[in-house]
Design a protein around this motif. Structure first.
Motif, PDB file in Angstrom:
ATOM      1  N   TYR A   1      87.096  84.539   5.890  1.00 34.88           N
ATOM      2  CA  TYR A   1      85.677  84.396   6.211  1.00 34.88           C
ATOM      3  C   TYR A   1      85.080  85.758   6.552  1.00 34.88           C
ATOM      4  CZ  TYR A   1      85.995  79.309   6.330  1.00 34.88           C
ATOM      5  OH  TYR A   1      86.151  77.991   5.991  1.00 34.88           O
ATOM      6  N   THR A   2      85.525  86.800   5.867  1.00 38.90           N
ATOM      7  CA  THR A   2      84.991  88.149   6.079  1.00 38.90           C
ATOM      8  C   THR A   2      84.622  88.751   4.729  1.00 38.90           C
ATOM      9  OG1 THR A   2      87.019  89.459   5.820  1.00 38.90           O
ATOM     10  CG2 THR A   2      86.658  88.430   7.967  1.00 38.90           C
ATOM     11  N   GLY A   3      83.956  89.882   4.773  1.00 37.78           N
ATOM     12  CA  GLY A   3      83.595  90.608   3.561  1.00 37.78           C
ATOM     13  C   GLY A   3      84.619  91.667   3.188  1.00 37.78           C
ATOM     14  N   TYR A   4      85.820  91.582   3.714  1.00 40.45           N
ATOM     15  CA  TYR A   4      86.866  92.583   3.478  1.00 40.45           C
ATOM     16  C   TYR A   4      88.001  92.013   2.639  1.00 40.45           C
ATOM     17  CZ  TYR A   4      84.772  95.054   7.454  1.00 40.45           C
ATOM     18  OH  TYR A   4      83.920  95.691   8.298  1.00 40.45           O
ATOM     19  N   ASP A   5      88.663  92.903   1.852  1.00 42.78           N
ATOM     20  CA  ASP A   5      89.942  92.561   1.244  1.00 42.78           C
ATOM     21  C   ASP A   5      90.977  92.557   2.356  1.00 42.78           C
ATOM     22  OD1 ASP A   5      89.703  92.226  -1.636  1.00 42.78           O
ATOM     23  OD2 ASP A   5      89.111  94.332  -1.698  1.00 42.78           O
ATOM     24  N   ILE A   6      91.867  91.573   2.338  1.00 44.28           N
ATOM     25  CA  ILE A   6      92.854  91.446   3.411  1.00 44.28           C
ATOM     26  C   ILE A   6      94.254  91.415   2.812  1.00 44.28           C
ATOM     27  CG2 ILE A   6      93.735  89.904   5.205  1.00 44.28           C
ATOM     28  CD1 ILE A   6      90.870  89.120   5.772  1.00 44.28           C
ATOM     29  N   LYS A   7      95.156  92.212   3.402  1.00 43.82           N
ATOM     30  CA  LYS A   7      96.565  92.208   3.015  1.00 43.82           C
ATOM     31  C   LYS A   7      97.305  91.249   3.949  1.00 43.82           C
ATOM     32  CE  LYS A   7      97.199  96.754   3.216  1.00 43.82           C
ATOM     33  NZ  LYS A   7      97.877  98.053   3.039  1.00 43.82           N
TER      34      LYS A   7
ATOM     35  N   TYR B   1     102.581  73.007   6.055  1.00 47.92           N
ATOM     36  CA  TYR B   1     101.436  73.627   5.407  1.00 47.92           C
ATOM     37  C   TYR B   1     100.453  74.046   6.495  1.00 47.92           C
ATOM     38  CZ  TYR B   1      97.531  74.229   2.186  1.00 47.92           C
ATOM     39  OH  TYR B   1      96.494  74.753   1.459  1.00 47.92           O
ATOM     40  N   PHE B   2     100.124  75.327   6.554  1.00 47.14           N
ATOM     41  CA  PHE B   2      99.204  75.839   7.559  1.00 47.14           C
ATOM     42  C   PHE B   2      98.037  76.528   6.885  1.00 47.14           C
ATOM     43  CE2 PHE B   2     102.847  75.302  10.200  1.00 47.14           C
ATOM     44  CZ  PHE B   2     102.345  75.084  11.469  1.00 47.14           C
ATOM     45  N   THR B   3      96.848  76.426   7.460  1.00 51.20           N
ATOM     46  CA  THR B   3      95.688  77.177   7.016  1.00 51.20           C
ATOM     47  C   THR B   3      95.232  78.051   8.162  1.00 51.20           C
ATOM     48  OG1 THR B   3      94.956  75.502   5.450  1.00 51.20           O
ATOM     49  CG2 THR B   3      93.299  77.042   6.227  1.00 51.20           C
ATOM     50  N   PHE B   4      95.168  79.347   7.910  1.00 49.58           N
ATOM     51  CA  PHE B   4      94.662  80.297   8.892  1.00 49.58           C
ATOM     52  C   PHE B   4      93.261  80.701   8.473  1.00 49.58           C
ATOM     53  CE2 PHE B   4      99.247  80.750   9.221  1.00 49.58           C
ATOM     54  CZ  PHE B   4      99.432  80.682  10.592  1.00 49.58           C
ATOM     55  N   LYS B   5      92.264  80.419   9.314  1.00 49.27           N
ATOM     56  CA  LYS B   5      90.888  80.812   9.042  1.00 49.27           C
ATOM     57  C   LYS B   5      90.638  82.132   9.753  1.00 49.27           C
ATOM     58  CE  LYS B   5      88.906  76.304   8.252  1.00 49.27           C
ATOM     59  NZ  LYS B   5      87.808  75.383   8.559  1.00 49.27           N
ATOM     60  N   LEU B   6      90.467  83.195   8.970  1.00 48.26           N
ATOM     61  CA  LEU B   6      90.277  84.527   9.529  1.00 48.26           C
ATOM     62  C   LEU B   6      88.795  84.836   9.647  1.00 48.26           C
ATOM     63  CD1 LEU B   6      92.966  86.517   7.523  1.00 48.26           C
ATOM     64  CD2 LEU B   6      93.236  85.180   9.613  1.00 48.26           C
ATOM     65  N   ARG B   7      88.369  85.181  10.852  1.00 47.08           N
ATOM     66  CA  ARG B   7      86.995  85.577  11.119  1.00 47.08           C
ATOM     67  C   ARG B   7      87.026  86.953  11.757  1.00 47.08           C
ATOM     68  NH1 ARG B   7      83.900  81.168  10.182  1.00 47.08           N
ATOM     69  NH2 ARG B   7      84.854  79.138  10.451  1.00 47.08           N
ATOM     70  N   LYS B   8      85.937  87.702  11.544  1.00 44.17           N
ATOM     71  CA  LYS B   8      85.874  89.081  12.030  1.00 44.17           C
ATOM     72  C   LYS B   8      85.932  89.163  13.559  1.00 44.17           C
ATOM     73  CE  LYS B   8      82.273  91.603  11.106  1.00 44.17           C
ATOM     74  NZ  LYS B   8      81.217  92.333  10.416  1.00 44.17           N
ATOM     75  N   GLY B   9      85.354  88.243  14.239  1.00 46.92           N
ATOM     76  CA  GLY B   9      85.321  88.262  15.699  1.00 46.92           C
ATOM     77  C   GLY B   9      84.121  87.477  16.195  1.00 46.92           C
ATOM     78  N   ASN B  10      83.661  87.768  17.371  1.00 45.01           N
ATOM     79  CA  ASN B  10      82.551  87.021  17.971  1.00 45.01           C
ATOM     80  C   ASN B  10      81.238  87.232  17.250  1.00 45.01           C
ATOM     81  OD1 ASN B  10      84.209  85.948  19.929  1.00 45.01           O
ATOM     82  ND2 ASN B  10      83.884  87.664  21.311  1.00 45.01           N
ATOM     83  N   SER B  11      81.127  88.253  16.428  1.00 45.17           N
ATOM     84  CA  SER B  11      79.848  88.575  15.800  1.00 45.17           C
ATOM     85  C   SER B  11      79.531  87.735  14.576  1.00 45.17           C
ATOM     86  CB  SER B  11      79.821  90.057  15.405  1.00 45.17           C
ATOM     87  OG  SER B  11      80.820  90.325  14.448  1.00 45.17           O
ATOM     88  N   ASP B  12      80.480  86.932  14.028  1.00 49.56           N
ATOM     89  CA  ASP B  12      80.146  86.138  12.837  1.00 49.56           C
ATOM     90  C   ASP B  12      80.212  84.666  13.057  1.00 49.56           C
ATOM     91  OD1 ASP B  12      82.909  85.966  12.937  1.00 49.56           O
ATOM     92  OD2 ASP B  12      83.240  86.718  10.932  1.00 49.56           O
TER      93      ASP B  12
END
Length: 140
Positions: A75-81, A129-140
């Motif tokens: 859920y970010t605008g970045y490429d993630i490794k 089966y796990f889903t990790f929802k990645l968010r930038k932090g409190n700002s989004d």
């Protein structure tokens, strides 16, 4: 009588199938900014190499079919490794999702933006089966 038995058998099969399906566990993780002054990242053992040499790895020991699927919702605008137990497993593009399947029993999942700005980490023991929802932090 045969019709009654067939209908009951179909009902039992459908009931068993829906009971056997598991729901995915969803874990929301907020990222934190990576400190610019640190040295080597202790969460990474092997990293992505653009032009790797051929190195054969040993066949894993028997796991009795136990696998873990880790889905990453970016859920970010970045490429993630994505790293599992310190080893590079793949990329997730901005505003996209991707998954990896590993042998069960992982201990850590570590994600970092391609430029090293934000990071996420979680630990556990996965045999499902796990889903990790990645968010930038409190700002989004």
């Amino acid at each position: 009588m045969k019709k009654f038995l067939v209908i009951n058998l179909l009902f039992l099969l459908v009931s068993f199938n829906s009971f056997a399906q598991k729901e995915a566990k969803i874990i929301e993780i907020e990222g934190k900014e990576v400190a610019k002054t640190r040295g080597e990242n202790p969460n990474i053992k092997t990293d992505f190499v653009c032009n790797p040499v051929d190195v054969e790895v040993e066949k894993p020991s028997a796991t009795r079919g136990s696998t873990c699927t880790i889905n990453i919702d970016n859920y970010t605008g970045y490429d993630i490794k994505v790293y599992v137990d310190g080893d590079f497993y793949g990329w997730v593009h901005p505003w996209d999702e991707g998954g990896v399947t590993v042998y069960g029993g992982y201990t850590t999942v570590y994600c970092i933006t391609a430029g090293g700005t934000y990071e996420w980490s979680a630990s556990g023991n996965c045999d499902d089966y796990f889903t990790f929802k990645l968010r930038k932090g409190n700002s989004d």
